[in-house]
Enzyme design. Structure first.
Site, PDB file in Angstrom:
ATOM      1  N   LYS A   1     -29.485 -25.638 -31.086  1.00 28.63           N
ATOM      2  CA  LYS A   1     -29.861 -26.472 -29.817  1.00 28.63           C
ATOM      3  C   LYS A   1     -28.740 -26.603 -28.879  1.00 28.63           C
ATOM      4  CE  LYS A   1     -30.982 -30.976 -30.723  1.00 28.63           C
ATOM      5  NZ  LYS A   1     -30.253 -31.833 -29.774  1.00 28.63           N
ATOM      6  N   SER A   2     -27.641 -26.902 -29.517  1.00 30.69           N
ATOM      7  CA  SER A   2     -26.383 -27.165 -28.600  1.00 30.69           C
ATOM      8  C   SER A   2     -26.130 -25.804 -27.851  1.00 30.69           C
ATOM      9  CB  SER A   2     -25.089 -27.469 -29.602  1.00 30.69           C
ATOM     10  OG  SER A   2     -25.076 -28.576 -29.911  1.00 30.69           O
TER      11      SER A   2
ATOM     12  N   ASP B   1     -24.975 -34.826 -37.035  1.00 31.06           N
ATOM     13  CA  ASP B   1     -26.579 -34.668 -37.070  1.00 31.06           C
ATOM     14  C   ASP B   1     -27.193 -34.536 -38.528  1.00 31.06           C
ATOM     15  OD1 ASP B   1     -26.609 -35.019 -34.316  1.00 31.06           O
ATOM     16  OD2 ASP B   1     -26.469 -32.993 -33.792  1.00 31.06           O
TER      17      ASP B   1
ATOM     18  N   SER C   1     -16.871 -36.933 -29.156  1.00 22.98           N
ATOM     19  CA  SER C   1     -18.064 -36.499 -28.815  1.00 22.98           C
ATOM     20  C   SER C   1     -18.028 -35.176 -28.071  1.00 22.98           C
ATOM     21  CB  SER C   1     -18.604 -37.701 -27.974  1.00 22.98           C
ATOM     22  OG  SER C   1     -19.502 -37.028 -27.296  1.00 22.98           O
TER      23      SER C   1
ATOM     24  N   GLN D   1     -20.324 -34.069 -26.252  1.00 28.84           N
ATOM     25  CA  GLN D   1     -21.186 -34.276 -25.169  1.00 28.84           C
ATOM     26  C   GLN D   1     -20.227 -34.838 -24.135  1.00 28.84           C
ATOM     27  OE1 GLN D   1     -24.611 -36.406 -26.017  1.00 28.84           O
ATOM     28  NE2 GLN D   1     -25.563 -34.941 -27.119  1.00 28.84           N
TER      29      GLN D   1
ATOM     30  N   ARG E   1     -29.673 -44.628 -36.381  1.00 25.41           N
ATOM     31  CA  ARG E   1     -29.687 -43.807 -37.620  1.00 25.41           C
ATOM     32  C   ARG E   1     -29.131 -44.303 -38.807  1.00 25.41           C
ATOM     33  NH1 ARG E   1     -28.926 -37.768 -35.030  1.00 25.41           N
ATOM     34  NH2 ARG E   1     -30.902 -37.664 -34.202  1.00 25.41           N
TER      35      ARG E   1
ATOM     36  N   GLY F   1     -29.791 -36.060 -25.021  1.00 18.62           N
ATOM     37  CA  GLY F   1     -28.563 -36.635 -24.705  1.00 18.62           C
ATOM     38  C   GLY F   1     -27.623 -35.624 -24.160  1.00 18.62           C
TER      39      GLY F   1
HETATM   40  C1  S3P Z   1     -24.225 -32.197 -29.118  1.00 19.76           C
HETATM   41  C2  S3P Z   1     -23.152 -33.381 -29.721  1.00 19.76           C
HETATM   42  C3  S3P Z   1     -23.267 -34.308 -30.483  1.00 19.76           C
HETATM   43  C4  S3P Z   1     -24.587 -33.983 -31.189  1.00 19.76           C
HETATM   44  C5  S3P Z   1     -25.721 -33.739 -30.250  1.00 19.76           C
HETATM   45  C6  S3P Z   1     -25.380 -32.304 -29.642  1.00 19.76           C
HETATM   46  C7  S3P Z   1     -23.902 -31.342 -27.894  1.00 19.76           C
HETATM   47  O1  S3P Z   1     -23.383 -35.627 -29.998  1.00 19.76           O
HETATM   48  O2  S3P Z   1     -24.899 -35.258 -31.907  1.00 19.76           O
HETATM   49  O3  S3P Z   1     -27.094 -33.570 -31.024  1.00 19.76           O
HETATM   50  O4  S3P Z   1     -24.473 -30.426 -27.958  1.00 19.76           O
HETATM   51  O5  S3P Z   1     -22.781 -31.289 -27.446  1.00 19.76           O
HETATM   52  P1  S3P Z   1     -22.127 -36.289 -29.474  1.00 19.76           P
HETATM   53  O6  S3P Z   1     -21.265 -35.470 -28.471  1.00 19.76           O
HETATM   54  O7  S3P Z   1     -22.528 -37.708 -28.958  1.00 19.76           O
HETATM   55  O8  S3P Z   1     -21.541 -36.691 -30.754  1.00 19.76           O
END
Ligand code: S3P
Length: 425
Positions: free
Chosen positions: A19-20, A312, A164, A166, A343, A91
């Site tokens: 996904k990422s 995750d 994080s 993200q 969670r 997110g």
């Molecule tokens: C992700 C980072 C993680 C993860 C999310 C996907 C990403 O979140 O939990 O499912 O693709 O960069 P955080 O950056 O909030 O830890």
């Protein structure tokens, strides 16, 4: 959806793309010159939301199942969106795009579903504002919708309070548009897909320890990206095969990036029989086939630097812990509270419903495993990872389990129940 105790899991499966990495292939492809050809793209709702956002900004994207072609227009090739950008439940879409949108010469609004509008966005608004961005929470509550207007960005050295990816990726993407160098230091290294892929597309980016640094205005060039299987999706089949006696499965071409593979390390520490075969690379991302055999598991402690590498997977690890002998302690994982659902609460509530002795803590949970557990009605709270975790639990529980809002798995794994049924025969 109702599920029951099952026969052993047997056979081979290629889980859908990561996904990422799928999100990033669209974003970086759109900001590059020329075509980016993506194969094994994840067609989950989250990644489709990213495609829709870029189409709304004038980027042509052809999608044929898991084959996607992005016709990139360069760093300044996006056009003002015709409407509000809708990230759905994702997110990653909101946070990474807020970095990209902050560098544009047009205004935009980005929002998402009910869950997204409850998740914290100050973690990206703060550093972006420090860079000179003009970004506001339109309801003034630190959450989406976010309104972004054009302004000149400046490079900063940001010390992030959270590990994080993200947040880190948002700042690095804004750094593409800044007038100096931008760096991010994290308390613990989070997943590094942005760093690997931005470099692969031609960015001037370096990583040392917990710091990543990017120089502005590179010329990014479209690339071919073959997305490896998502270890976060593989996690459910790994857990199911470990739990159901007599199981043996082969999961093909799964991403095993060391910033993502904590689940494998923890499972092995719990006594799991997992073998890596055919180790290889897909672009800059390491991958392998995983051979998983049912194993008798014991409790463990999950804490510290390993947490971001399995954040995750903690819901499904909690399910494994519920069936393992002895106590498992999860700590340093307060981030669980701000995911698609809280969670810690949602997992402990539902584990209690199947008869597990579990206690929520401020930054994790304590699970006293090994008791026989029984089916129950599970409230997924529309959180895909909760639904999939309890689909696994259902296979090992006596009686029947009903999962409410089970169709939320389409967020990251549209064919999940079919693939599970296929392996269970
Ligand atoms: C992700 C980072 C993680 C993860 C999310 C996907 C990403 O979140 O939990 O499912 O693709 O960069 P955080 O950056 O909030 O830890």
């Amino acid at each position: 959806m109702k599920m029951k105790y099952t026969a052993p899991l047997r056979g081979e499966l290629a889980v859908p793309g990561d996904k990422s990495i799928s999100h990033r292939s669209i974003m970086f492809g759109a900001l590059s010159q020329g075509r980016t050809e993506v194969s094994h793209f994840l067609t989950g709702a989250d990644c489709l939301a990213t495609i829709a956002c870029f189409r709304r900004m004038g980027i042509e994207i052809e999608q044929n199942g898991s084959d996607v072609t992005v016709f990139g227009k360069g760093l300044y090739g996006l056009s003002a969106p015709s409407d509000i950008l809708d990230a759905g439940n994702s997110g990653t879409t909101v946070r990474l795009m807020s970095g990209i949108l902050s560098g544009q010469r047009f205004s935009s609004v980005i929002t998402g579903d009910e869950s997204i509008c409850r998740r914290p966005m100050k973690r990206v608004m703060l550093p972006l504002t420090e860079m000179g961005a003009s970004i506001v929470s339109m309801k003034d509550n630190g959450c989406a919708p976010l309104g972004i207007s054009p302004s000149q960005l400046h490079g900063i050295h940001y010390q992030s309070p959270v590990a994080s990816a993200q947040v880190k990726s948002c700042i690095l993407l804004a750094g593409l548009y800044a007038d100096g160098e931008t760096s991010v230091t994290e308390p613990v290294v989070s997943r590094n897909h942005s760093e690997l892929m931005l470099r692969y597309f031609g960015a001037d980016l370096s990583s040392t320890g917990t710091t990543a640094t990017i120089s502005p205005e590179p010329s990014l060039t479209g690339q071919k990206v073959n997305v490896p299987g998502d270890i976060s999706s593989a996690a459910y089949f790994i857990a199911a095969a470990l739990l159901i006696p007599g199981s043996e499965i082969l999961l093909k071409n799964v991403g095993i990036n060391p910033t993502r593979d904590g689940m494998l390390r923890v499972c092995r520490a719990m006594g799991a029989d997992i073998t890596l075969l055919n180790e290889d690379h897909s672009g800059a991302e390491p991958c392998a086939d995983l051979l998983v055999r049912s194993s008798s598991l014991h409790g463990t402690v999950i804490e510290g630097e390993i947490i971001p590498t399995l954040i995750d997977e903690l819901p499904v690890l909690a399910v494994l812990a519920a069936f393992a002998d002895g106590t498992t302690v999860i700590r340093d994982a307060a981030e669980l509270k701000v995911k698609e659902s809280d969670r810690i609460k949602v997992m402990t509530d539902n584990l209690s419903r199947i008869g597990c002795d579990v206690e929520a803590t401020d930054d994790g949970m304590i699970i006293r495993g090994g008791k026989p557990l029984h089916g129950a009605v599970i409230d997924s709270c529309k959180d895909h990872r909760v639904a999939m975790s309890f689909a696994v639990a259902a296979l090992a529980c006596s009686g029947e389990t009903e999962i409410r809002d089970s169709d939320c798995v389409t967020i990251s794994y549209p064919g999940f129940y079919d693939d599970l049924r296929m392996l269970c025969h």
